[in-house]
Design a protein around this motif. Sequence first.
Motif, PDB file in Angstrom:
ATOM      1  N   ILE A 201     -65.715 -94.602 -42.553  1.00 40.09           N
ATOM      2  CA  ILE A 201     -66.719 -93.662 -42.020  1.00 40.09           C
ATOM      3  C   ILE A 201     -67.656 -94.384 -41.032  1.00 40.09           C
ATOM      4  O   ILE A 201     -67.941 -93.878 -39.950  1.00 40.09           O
ATOM      5  CB  ILE A 201     -67.529 -92.996 -43.169  1.00 40.09           C
ATOM      6  CG1 ILE A 201     -66.596 -92.187 -44.084  1.00 40.09           C
ATOM      7  CG2 ILE A 201     -68.623 -92.083 -42.610  1.00 40.09           C
ATOM      8  CD1 ILE A 201     -67.254 -91.652 -45.358  1.00 40.09           C
ATOM      9  N   GLY A 202     -68.100 -95.583 -41.395  1.00 39.67           N
ATOM     10  CA  GLY A 202     -69.021 -96.341 -40.525  1.00 39.67           C
ATOM     11  C   GLY A 202     -68.389 -96.721 -39.202  1.00 39.67           C
ATOM     12  O   GLY A 202     -69.024 -96.624 -38.151  1.00 39.67           O
ATOM     13  N   HIS A 203     -67.125 -97.152 -39.242  1.00 38.54           N
ATOM     14  CA  HIS A 203     -66.412 -97.494 -38.001  1.00 38.54           C
ATOM     15  C   HIS A 203     -66.316 -96.248 -37.113  1.00 38.54           C
ATOM     16  O   HIS A 203     -66.575 -96.318 -35.921  1.00 38.54           O
ATOM     17  CB  HIS A 203     -64.993 -97.984 -38.325  1.00 38.54           C
ATOM     18  CG  HIS A 203     -64.877 -99.483 -38.475  1.00 38.54           C
ATOM     19  ND1 HIS A 203     -65.822-100.254 -39.080  1.00 38.54           N
ATOM     20  CD2 HIS A 203     -63.900-100.350 -38.075  1.00 38.54           C
ATOM     21  CE1 HIS A 203     -65.435-101.536 -39.053  1.00 38.54           C
ATOM     22  NE2 HIS A 203     -64.269-101.604 -38.443  1.00 38.54           N
ATOM     23  N   ILE A 204     -65.925 -95.114 -37.707  1.00 37.87           N
ATOM     24  CA  ILE A 204     -65.772 -93.882 -36.913  1.00 37.87           C
ATOM     25  C   ILE A 204     -67.129 -93.433 -36.354  1.00 37.87           C
ATOM     26  O   ILE A 204     -67.217 -92.998 -35.209  1.00 37.87           O
ATOM     27  CB  ILE A 204     -65.092 -92.761 -37.746  1.00 37.87           C
ATOM     28  CG1 ILE A 204     -63.632 -93.164 -38.035  1.00 37.87           C
ATOM     29  CG2 ILE A 204     -65.118 -91.421 -37.003  1.00 37.87           C
ATOM     30  CD1 ILE A 204     -62.877 -92.196 -38.914  1.00 37.87           C
ATOM     31  N   ASN A 205     -68.206 -93.567 -37.138  1.00 36.02           N
ATOM     32  CA  ASN A 205     -69.538 -93.171 -36.653  1.00 36.02           C
ATOM     33  C   ASN A 205     -69.917 -93.879 -35.364  1.00 36.02           C
ATOM     34  O   ASN A 205     -70.678 -93.363 -34.557  1.00 36.02           O
ATOM     35  CB  ASN A 205     -70.624 -93.493 -37.696  1.00 36.02           C
ATOM     36  CG  ASN A 205     -70.555 -92.577 -38.895  1.00 36.02           C
ATOM     37  OD1 ASN A 205     -69.966 -91.510 -38.817  1.00 36.02           O
ATOM     38  ND2 ASN A 205     -71.144 -93.011 -40.001  1.00 36.02           N
ATOM     39  N   HIS A 206     -69.437 -95.116 -35.212  1.00 39.40           N
ATOM     40  CA  HIS A 206     -69.791 -95.896 -34.021  1.00 39.40           C
ATOM     41  C   HIS A 206     -68.709 -95.813 -32.945  1.00 39.40           C
ATOM     42  O   HIS A 206     -68.897 -96.340 -31.858  1.00 39.40           O
ATOM     43  CB  HIS A 206     -70.023 -97.361 -34.417  1.00 39.40           C
ATOM     44  CG  HIS A 206     -71.255 -97.556 -35.243  1.00 39.40           C
ATOM     45  ND1 HIS A 206     -71.255 -97.397 -36.607  1.00 39.40           N
ATOM     46  CD2 HIS A 206     -72.540 -97.838 -34.901  1.00 39.40           C
ATOM     47  CE1 HIS A 206     -72.482 -97.601 -37.071  1.00 39.40           C
ATOM     48  NE2 HIS A 206     -73.278 -97.868 -36.059  1.00 39.40           N
ATOM     49  N   ALA A 207     -67.590 -95.195 -33.254  1.00 39.51           N
ATOM     50  CA  ALA A 207     -66.454 -95.213 -32.320  1.00 39.51           C
ATOM     51  C   ALA A 207     -66.693 -94.330 -31.095  1.00 39.51           C
ATOM     52  O   ALA A 207     -67.509 -93.412 -31.124  1.00 39.51           O
ATOM     53  CB  ALA A 207     -65.193 -94.761 -33.053  1.00 39.51           C
ATOM     54  N   ASN A 208     -65.955 -94.629 -30.052  1.00 41.00           N
ATOM     55  CA  ASN A 208     -66.013 -93.828 -28.821  1.00 41.00           C
ATOM     56  C   ASN A 208     -65.125 -92.596 -28.990  1.00 41.00           C
ATOM     57  O   ASN A 208     -64.119 -92.422 -28.305  1.00 41.00           O
ATOM     58  CB  ASN A 208     -65.536 -94.706 -27.652  1.00 41.00           C
ATOM     59  CG  ASN A 208     -65.566 -93.952 -26.339  1.00 41.00           C
ATOM     60  OD1 ASN A 208     -66.282 -92.955 -26.199  1.00 41.00           O
ATOM     61  ND2 ASN A 208     -64.775 -94.419 -25.371  1.00 41.00           N
ATOM     62  N   ILE A 209     -65.488 -91.761 -29.959  1.00 44.34           N
ATOM     63  CA  ILE A 209     -64.718 -90.560 -30.278  1.00 44.34           C
ATOM     64  C   ILE A 209     -65.718 -89.401 -30.421  1.00 44.34           C
ATOM     65  O   ILE A 209     -66.701 -89.542 -31.153  1.00 44.34           O
ATOM     66  CB  ILE A 209     -63.962 -90.704 -31.633  1.00 44.34           C
ATOM     67  CG1 ILE A 209     -63.102 -91.964 -31.670  1.00 44.34           C
ATOM     68  CG2 ILE A 209     -63.107 -89.478 -31.906  1.00 44.34           C
ATOM     69  CD1 ILE A 209     -62.499 -92.270 -33.037  1.00 44.34           C
ATOM     70  N   GLY A 210     -65.465 -88.284 -29.770  1.00 48.56           N
ATOM     71  CA  GLY A 210     -66.436 -87.172 -29.805  1.00 48.56           C
ATOM     72  C   GLY A 210     -66.210 -86.210 -30.958  1.00 48.56           C
ATOM     73  O   GLY A 210     -65.988 -85.029 -30.753  1.00 48.56           O
ATOM     74  N   TRP A 211     -66.270 -86.709 -32.186  1.00 45.80           N
ATOM     75  CA  TRP A 211     -66.005 -85.862 -33.356  1.00 45.80           C
ATOM     76  C   TRP A 211     -67.291 -85.524 -34.104  1.00 45.80           C
ATOM     77  O   TRP A 211     -68.226 -86.317 -34.127  1.00 45.80           O
ATOM     78  CB  TRP A 211     -65.092 -86.583 -34.352  1.00 45.80           C
ATOM     79  CG  TRP A 211     -63.683 -86.744 -33.892  1.00 45.80           C
ATOM     80  CD1 TRP A 211     -63.111 -86.210 -32.764  1.00 45.80           C
ATOM     81  CD2 TRP A 211     -62.657 -87.499 -34.553  1.00 45.80           C
ATOM     82  NE1 TRP A 211     -61.797 -86.596 -32.668  1.00 45.80           N
ATOM     83  CE2 TRP A 211     -61.486 -87.382 -33.754  1.00 45.80           C
ATOM     84  CE3 TRP A 211     -62.599 -88.246 -35.714  1.00 45.80           C
ATOM     85  CZ2 TRP A 211     -60.285 -88.004 -34.095  1.00 45.80           C
ATOM     86  CZ3 TRP A 211     -61.402 -88.863 -36.067  1.00 45.80           C
ATOM     87  CH2 TRP A 211     -60.256 -88.731 -35.265  1.00 45.80           C
ATOM     88  N   ASP A 212     -67.266 -84.327 -34.752  1.00 43.51           N
ATOM     89  CA  ASP A 212     -68.375 -84.039 -35.680  1.00 43.51           C
ATOM     90  C   ASP A 212     -67.917 -83.276 -36.928  1.00 43.51           C
ATOM     91  O   ASP A 212     -68.743 -82.876 -37.735  1.00 43.51           O
ATOM     92  CB  ASP A 212     -69.541 -83.328 -34.983  1.00 43.51           C
ATOM     93  CG  ASP A 212     -69.184 -81.922 -34.538  1.00 43.51           C
ATOM     94  OD1 ASP A 212     -68.048 -81.474 -34.802  1.00 43.51           O
ATOM     95  OD2 ASP A 212     -70.050 -81.258 -33.931  1.00 43.51           O
ATOM     96  N   TYR A 213     -66.624 -83.043 -37.090  1.00 40.42           N
ATOM     97  CA  TYR A 213     -66.016 -82.433 -38.298  1.00 40.42           C
ATOM     98  C   TYR A 213     -66.431 -80.982 -38.558  1.00 40.42           C
ATOM     99  O   TYR A 213     -66.392 -80.538 -39.713  1.00 40.42           O
ATOM    100  CB  TYR A 213     -66.311 -83.254 -39.566  1.00 40.42           C
ATOM    101  CG  TYR A 213     -66.204 -84.748 -39.393  1.00 40.42           C
ATOM    102  CD1 TYR A 213     -65.088 -85.317 -38.776  1.00 40.42           C
ATOM    103  CD2 TYR A 213     -67.208 -85.598 -39.838  1.00 40.42           C
ATOM    104  CE1 TYR A 213     -64.991 -86.694 -38.599  1.00 40.42           C
ATOM    105  CE2 TYR A 213     -67.119 -86.970 -39.680  1.00 40.42           C
ATOM    106  CZ  TYR A 213     -66.012 -87.506 -39.053  1.00 40.42           C
ATOM    107  OH  TYR A 213     -65.933 -88.860 -38.883  1.00 40.42           O
ATOM    108  N   GLY A 214     -66.870 -80.230 -37.532  1.00 36.12           N
ATOM    109  CA  GLY A 214     -67.217 -78.817 -37.736  1.00 36.12           C
ATOM    110  C   GLY A 214     -68.302 -78.637 -38.777  1.00 36.12           C
ATOM    111  O   GLY A 214     -69.298 -79.373 -38.774  1.00 36.12           O
ATOM    112  N   PRO A 215     -68.128 -77.684 -39.700  1.00 31.43           N
ATOM    113  CA  PRO A 215     -69.189 -77.440 -40.696  1.00 31.43           C
ATOM    114  C   PRO A 215     -69.444 -78.635 -41.617  1.00 31.43           C
ATOM    115  O   PRO A 215     -70.529 -78.753 -42.199  1.00 31.43           O
ATOM    116  CB  PRO A 215     -68.664 -76.240 -41.497  1.00 31.43           C
ATOM    117  CG  PRO A 215     -67.244 -76.066 -41.119  1.00 31.43           C
ATOM    118  CD  PRO A 215     -67.000 -76.758 -39.814  1.00 31.43           C
TER     119      PRO A 215
END
Length: 293
Positions: A201-215
């Motif tokens: 989760i921490g790696h993804i939070n900082h990644a250059n990826i425009g995600w927010d998982y919807g609801p």
Amino acid sequence: MKEILDIILRSYKGYASSLWETITHPFGDYNYFTLLILVSFGVWCLELIFPWRKKQSAIRKGFWIDAFYMFFNFYIFNLIIFTALSNTTAHLFGDLISSIGFSEWRLFDFSGLSPLVQFIIYFLVADFIQWSIHQLLHRVPWMWKFHKVHHSVTEMGFSAHLRYHFMENIFYRTGMYIFLGYLFNFKLEHAFFLHGATIIIGHINHANIGWDYGPLKYIFNNPKMHIWHHAKDLPKSHPHGMNFGISLSLWDYIFGTNYIPSNGRDIPLGFDKIEEYPTNFFVQQTEGFNSKE
Ligand SMILES: [Zn+2]
Ligand SMILES: [Zn+2]
């Protein structure tokens, strides 16, 4: 004193042999070294497949210093100081508790619950403690000087996750020991999976990826939320910062420290006068101990 030295020596021996085991058996059970490499490689691939800032290079600004931080915080720091220190702290804290007559005292006892329920409770409580400590790192001036290392990232990518000053290990571990070790009477057998989940989760939070998982963005921290935590310019409504979540965004929504005014893809990152902040690893280590502002 001799007792404390014994604990430190035992810890070093224990850590050295488990480190050796980790390196010589990369595919053995619960191997943290392999876990870190695999998760890093996997999230790096996601960045390359789904880049949010399309022009950002695969080896972004600060990538190598972050890679060094990653292994320093994960291994070298552990070997030098952390294992010995945390065993000593746990031991001394145990002594203190029993000296005031609370040898078997626990606030909660979850040992009768199923492992899954224990895991979820542990995850929630651990995350809330870390969220609270993270707030302190921003609000207490001398703690902020150490936390600045993490906020010195100017181009965001997964490896920025583990760029932090080694003192943060002490702040977070102390809080975890006091609240998890002594208020909760259960040992978590699946600590490895908990650690794995927080690293992913921490790696993804900082990644250059425009995600927010919807609801699910109201429960889990995400890259579109965490980038605002790194914003250079703080809004008047949140002068000490916002989006303090570690794995979960839940606490920020509950306590009103959430802030996502727009798409933060290209916002400036860092803090005031970041141009003057050292970029050298060793200088960054000593900055926090400097008495001058
Ligand atoms: Zn922060
Ligand atoms: Zn961060």
